[in-house]
Write a protein that holds these residues in place. Sequence first.
Motif, PDB file in Angstrom:
ATOM      1  N   CYS A  26     -19.486 -36.990 -20.142  1.00  0.00           N
ATOM      2  CA  CYS A  26     -18.936 -35.892 -19.336  1.00  0.00           C
ATOM      3  C   CYS A  26     -17.795 -36.389 -18.450  1.00  0.00           C
ATOM      4  O   CYS A  26     -16.726 -35.761 -18.375  1.00  0.00           O
ATOM      5  N   LEU A  27     -18.008 -37.526 -17.810  1.00  0.00           N
ATOM      6  CA  LEU A  27     -16.961 -38.085 -16.948  1.00  0.00           C
ATOM      7  C   LEU A  27     -15.715 -38.451 -17.748  1.00  0.00           C
ATOM      8  O   LEU A  27     -14.578 -38.224 -17.292  1.00  0.00           O
ATOM      9  N   ARG A  28     -15.905 -39.008 -18.941  1.00  0.00           N
ATOM     10  CA  ARG A  28     -14.745 -39.345 -19.791  1.00  0.00           C
ATOM     11  C   ARG A  28     -13.973 -38.091 -20.182  1.00  0.00           C
ATOM     12  O   ARG A  28     -12.741 -38.067 -20.142  1.00  0.00           O
ATOM     13  N   TRP A  29     -14.680 -37.027 -20.545  1.00  0.00           N
ATOM     14  CA  TRP A  29     -14.001 -35.804 -20.951  1.00  0.00           C
ATOM     15  C   TRP A  29     -13.313 -35.120 -19.766  1.00  0.00           C
ATOM     16  O   TRP A  29     -12.262 -34.498 -19.936  1.00  0.00           O
ATOM     17  N   LEU A  30     -13.868 -35.253 -18.586  1.00  0.00           N
ATOM     18  CA  LEU A  30     -13.209 -34.692 -17.407  1.00  0.00           C
ATOM     19  C   LEU A  30     -11.990 -35.515 -16.989  1.00  0.00           C
ATOM     20  O   LEU A  30     -11.039 -34.984 -16.405  1.00  0.00           O
ATOM     21  N   ASP A  64     -11.173 -32.104 -21.147  1.00  0.00           N
ATOM     22  CA  ASP A  64     -11.828 -31.355 -22.224  1.00  0.00           C
ATOM     23  C   ASP A  64     -13.048 -30.667 -21.608  1.00  0.00           C
ATOM     24  O   ASP A  64     -14.167 -31.178 -21.633  1.00  0.00           O
ATOM     25  N   LEU A  65     -12.797 -29.505 -21.027  1.00  0.00           N
ATOM     26  CA  LEU A  65     -13.835 -28.803 -20.276  1.00  0.00           C
ATOM     27  C   LEU A  65     -14.975 -28.316 -21.160  1.00  0.00           C
ATOM     28  O   LEU A  65     -16.136 -28.298 -20.726  1.00  0.00           O
ATOM     29  N   GLU A  66     -14.666 -27.947 -22.381  1.00  0.00           N
ATOM     30  CA  GLU A  66     -15.724 -27.456 -23.281  1.00  0.00           C
ATOM     31  C   GLU A  66     -16.746 -28.571 -23.566  1.00  0.00           C
ATOM     32  O   GLU A  66     -17.958 -28.363 -23.473  1.00  0.00           O
ATOM     33  N   ALA A  88     -20.649 -28.975 -22.238  1.00  0.00           N
ATOM     34  CA  ALA A  88     -21.757 -29.216 -23.168  1.00  0.00           C
ATOM     35  C   ALA A  88     -22.554 -30.457 -22.751  1.00  0.00           C
ATOM     36  O   ALA A  88     -23.799 -30.461 -22.810  1.00  0.00           O
ATOM     37  N   ALA A  89     -21.845 -31.499 -22.318  1.00  0.00           N
ATOM     38  CA  ALA A  89     -22.527 -32.713 -21.872  1.00  0.00           C
ATOM     39  C   ALA A  89     -23.356 -32.429 -20.615  1.00  0.00           C
ATOM     40  O   ALA A  89     -24.476 -32.921 -20.479  1.00  0.00           O
ATOM     41  N   ALA A  90     -22.804 -31.629 -19.703  1.00  0.00           N
ATOM     42  CA  ALA A  90     -23.540 -31.284 -18.481  1.00  0.00           C
ATOM     43  C   ALA A  90     -24.811 -30.495 -18.828  1.00  0.00           C
ATOM     44  O   ALA A  90     -25.868 -30.708 -18.208  1.00  0.00           O
ATOM     45  N   MET A  91     -24.745 -29.634 -19.816  1.00  0.00           N
ATOM     46  CA  MET A  91     -25.929 -28.886 -20.246  1.00  0.00           C
ATOM     47  C   MET A  91     -26.974 -29.826 -20.859  1.00  0.00           C
ATOM     48  O   MET A  91     -28.180 -29.656 -20.634  1.00  0.00           O
ATOM     49  N   ARG A  92     -26.518 -30.835 -21.602  1.00  0.00           N
ATOM     50  CA  ARG A  92     -27.452 -31.809 -22.169  1.00  0.00           C
ATOM     51  C   ARG A  92     -28.116 -32.630 -21.054  1.00  0.00           C
ATOM     52  O   ARG A  92     -29.296 -32.959 -21.138  1.00  0.00           O
TER      53      ARG A  92
END
Length: 99
Positions: free
Chosen positions: A60-64, A70-72, A76-80
């Motif tokens: 999640c941190l890498r995608w942010l 990459d918010l989508e 998804a990672a935050a939901m996991r």
Amino acid sequence: MKWLERTERKCAEEERERLRQLEADLAHMNRVTMLGELAGSLAHELNQPIAAAITNANACLRWLARNPPDLERACAAAMRIENDGSRAADIIQRLRGVL
């Protein structure tokens, strides 16, 4: 003759006491072993969702951190992460129900 009978009786009593102590020691070792196995099993059960949450948090941190983020995928990672935390909480709740 009575002296011999008393000596034999005393030896038999001492042997019974030694056997009783050995049985008590064996029962204690069995309980300690069982507790060790239970602790290992619980650690394994709890470690899985915690490790998954850490992995998902890093993703999640890498995608942010991307430009643009990459918010989508981050969402998804935050939901996991939420699901992993709930799994760990469920394991603890079931354990409390057993104890």
